[in-house]
Design a protein around this motif. Structure first.
Motif, PDB file in Angstrom:
ATOM      1  N   LEU A  80       0.834  -1.213   0.000  1.00 52.08           N
ATOM      2  CA  LEU A  80       0.000   0.000   0.000  1.00 52.08           C
ATOM      3  C   LEU A  80       0.866   1.258   0.000  1.00 52.08           C
ATOM      4  O   LEU A  80       0.541   2.252  -0.667  1.00 52.08           O
ATOM      5  CB  LEU A  80      -0.921   0.005   1.219  1.00 52.08           C
ATOM      6  N   GLN A  93      -6.271  -0.399  -5.734  1.00 50.66           N
ATOM      7  CA  GLN A  93      -6.413   0.041  -4.349  1.00 50.66           C
ATOM      8  C   GLN A  93      -7.384  -0.851  -3.583  1.00 50.66           C
ATOM      9  O   GLN A  93      -7.156  -1.203  -2.421  1.00 50.66           O
ATOM     10  CB  GLN A  93      -6.904   1.496  -4.317  1.00 50.66           C
ATOM     11  N   GLU A  94      -8.475  -1.235  -4.232  1.00 50.25           N
ATOM     12  CA  GLU A  94      -9.478  -2.074  -3.575  1.00 50.25           C
ATOM     13  C   GLU A  94      -8.922  -3.447  -3.215  1.00 50.25           C
ATOM     14  O   GLU A  94      -9.149  -3.962  -2.120  1.00 50.25           O
ATOM     15  CB  GLU A  94     -10.702  -2.233  -4.482  1.00 50.25           C
ATOM     16  N   THR A 138      -6.291  -3.085  -0.341  1.00 52.15           N
ATOM     17  CA  THR A 138      -6.939  -2.728   0.923  1.00 52.15           C
ATOM     18  C   THR A 138      -7.715  -3.908   1.498  1.00 52.15           C
ATOM     19  O   THR A 138      -7.664  -4.174   2.712  1.00 52.15           O
ATOM     20  CB  THR A 138      -7.880  -1.532   0.711  1.00 52.15           C
ATOM     21  N   HIS A 152      -5.310  -6.501   2.940  1.00 54.38           N
ATOM     22  CA  HIS A 152      -4.743  -5.991   4.192  1.00 54.38           C
ATOM     23  C   HIS A 152      -5.745  -6.109   5.332  1.00 54.38           C
ATOM     24  O   HIS A 152      -5.423  -6.570   6.441  1.00 54.38           O
ATOM     25  CB  HIS A 152      -4.321  -4.529   3.994  1.00 54.38           C
ATOM     26  N   LYS A 153      -6.987  -5.727   5.080  1.00 54.09           N
ATOM     27  CA  LYS A 153      -8.027  -5.775   6.114  1.00 54.09           C
ATOM     28  C   LYS A 153      -8.296  -7.220   6.533  1.00 54.09           C
ATOM     29  O   LYS A 153      -8.507  -7.501   7.725  1.00 54.09           O
ATOM     30  CB  LYS A 153      -9.307  -5.125   5.584  1.00 54.09           C
TER      31      LYS A 153
END
Length: 532
Positions: A273, A289-290, A293, A296-297
């Motif tokens: 990121l 980006q989606e 992210t 990562h989440k």
């Protein structure tokens, strides 16, 4: 020229590939027929570098052939990226396209060496081949995971090693992109995306193995030996103080090692990121980006689900994962011979005879009279046929027919492609009537030169005739006046420093006046090129 112009905008499919290959094969015919290996023909070929935009202009057909090969590889990459990767068939086509792109670029690197081109330099081609194979490996992983990833021990083991392999190949691509001399001209977004993918897939590998350790405790009915063997093969090394079987049986050690892998996964996700945020172009790609992210989440949620009271006591470092794949990705060599083309200049005759390596006289008309049913000569060879065993006193010989002449026409009918029997049949068809044939002679360049002659007497030094000495002086003068011509693929350091590359869209040069207008400080012309 029509085919060349069409190759500037090929369709992004197999038809476009076939058209480019057709032009490449036609260039082979044209080269053999019209481009002597000993001198340039003065036909200029202009191409533009895809990375620097610098034009390169050379009076050599090899530049054209190499650039077309590069564009074939580039077109395969576009076909690969246009495939629907949401289906098995689309992923299979993408893998095949990227492997073929790597094969064409690898063939170009091995066949056309020392080209005056940045695009086709060995270092750049090496980077591009690695990048194509990495994308193919990534598509293989997507293909395996397309039906869904079952949360099962051995399935996750397989996925861990497959995704670790993708992370490894992208790491190698990123390393190659940051080496000299390609580092300065590789797009910034390319190198950063390779780094992001390397970190992202490494993070996924640690997430999968953490899921194995946290969600799959050893049950009484499980095969301990198989699980121990599978887990042992996943690591390059096992941390000191840990044994794989003990980790499988001990709930505390198992959870601690799983959390260590989650921490490492989170670190890789955060790095991906961070690098993505450094590049403006990548920041604007919403889907990238989606994906980063969401991954990562997911790792953060998984880590939060584990008990945290013993975190400060855990000193275990997650070991590196050993990459492995069951689907080896290799280059697919270009199969140029599968595309069948007909020589545009087929009517000129067999290429083995009528090529730029031979020099021919203009056709001579010989009137043949049958003498007691005999022609006065025999025929031999394939097509075209050749005069053989010529009777020096026959009427054909008196009219200028020579031993070794090739017959190209009989009675006004072209016979360059006819064999002995077919030509004899044409002679028989006219009976006793006279018939006109056209013949050509191969010009032997050494025959017109005076041969060296010398006299030698016992006790005296060798003396050469005046003719011989004059020839030697001519050779000396020629070597002084005409510097050694460098061939297209023998660029020295001086030219290599100025070398631009050749790709992108070709520029058809219609006349010499247009060529002069296109000359710029970046145009690569050697000394003999400027004469044309």
């Amino acid at each position: 020229m029509d085919l060349r112009q069409a190759c500037r905008t090929p369709s992004r499919d197999e038809a476009g590939i076939e058209m480019l290959i057709s032009y490449f094969l036609q260039l082979g015919y044209v080269e053999n027929r019209f481009f002597p290996p000993t001198r340039h023909m003065g036909v200029l070929f202009t191409w533009y570098d895809s990375f620097t935009g610098v034009p390169v202009c050379q009076p050599n057909l090899l530049l054209e052939k190499a650039s077309i090969l590069f564009n074939i590889g580039a077109l395969y990459t576009q076909i690969g990226t246009r495939c629907n990767r949401q289906t098995q068939a689309g992923l299979e086509n993408a893998v095949d396209a990227f492997q073929r792109a790597a094969g064409v670029l690898s063939y170009l690197k091995e066949t056309f060496t020392h080209t005056p081109s940045y695009d086709m330099s060995p270092a750049m081609l090496n980077v591009l081949v690695k990048m194509m194979l990495a994308q193919a490996q990534e598509c293989v992983f997507e293909q395996i995971g397309l039906p869904g990833i079952r949360n099962e021990f051995f399935t996750l083991v397989k996925m861990t090693q497959e995704v670790a392999k993708v992370g490894e190949v992208y790491m190698l691509v990123n390393t190659a992109m940051n080496q000299e001399p390609v580092k300065e001209n590789i797009p910034y977004s390319w190198s950063k995306l390779a780094q992001i993918k390397s970190d992202h897939y490494k993070a996924l590998a640690h997430y999968f193995i953490a899921t194995i350790l946290c969600d799959h405790e050893l049950q009484p009915g499980d095969d301990e030996d198989q699980q121990e063997k599978a887990l042992s093969k996943m690591y390059r090394y096992v941390p000191e103080g840990l044994m794989v079987l003990t980790v499988l049986k001990d709930k505390v050690q198992r959870k601690q090692l799983g959390k260590a892998h989650l921490r490492k996964a989170i670190i890789y996700h955060e790095e991906a990121l961070r690098v993505c945020g450094l590049c403006k172009k990548l920041r604007n790609i919403d889907v990238l980006q989606e994906v980063l992210t969401a991954a990562h989440k997911r790792s953060l949620v998984k880590y939060a689900q584990q008990e945290t009271e013993d975190d400060f006591l855990s000193l275990i470092q997650a070991p590196d994962i050993l990459p492995k794949t069951e689907h080896k990705i290799e280059t697919i060599a270009p199969q140029l011979s599968k595309v069948k083309v007909k020589d545009f200049f087929h009517r000129l005759g067999p290429l083995t005879v009528f090529s730029a390596k031979q020099r021919w006289t203009a056709p001579r008309t010989i009137r043949i009279h049958h003498e007691a049913g005999e022609l006065g000569f025999s025929l031999k060879g394939g097509s075209p046929v050749q005069i053989y065993c010529l009777d020096p006193v026959c009427s054909a010989a008196s009219m200028g027919l020579k031993e070794g002449d090739y017959i190209v026409s009989v009675g006004g009918v072209d016979c360059k492609w006819l064999g002995v029997n077919e030509v004899l049949e044409k002679f028989r068809s006219v009976g006793e009537q006279p018939i006109e044939i056209e013949v050509i002679s191969c010009q032997d360049t050494t025959a017109s030169m005076h041969s060296k002659s010398a006299t030698y007497s016992v006790g005296m030094q060798k003396t050469y005739s005046l003719i011989c000495l004059a020839m030697e002086e001519d050779k000396i003068d020629q070597t002084k006046k005409a510097p050694l011509k460098l061939p297209f693929l023998s660029w020295g350091t001086k030219n290599r420093q100025k070398a631009a590359s050749t790709l992108c869209l070709p520029s058809a040069v219609a006349g010499s006046s247009q060529v002069k207008k296109k000359l710029s400080p970046f145009t690569l012309l050697n000394t003999e090129s400027s004469l044309y």
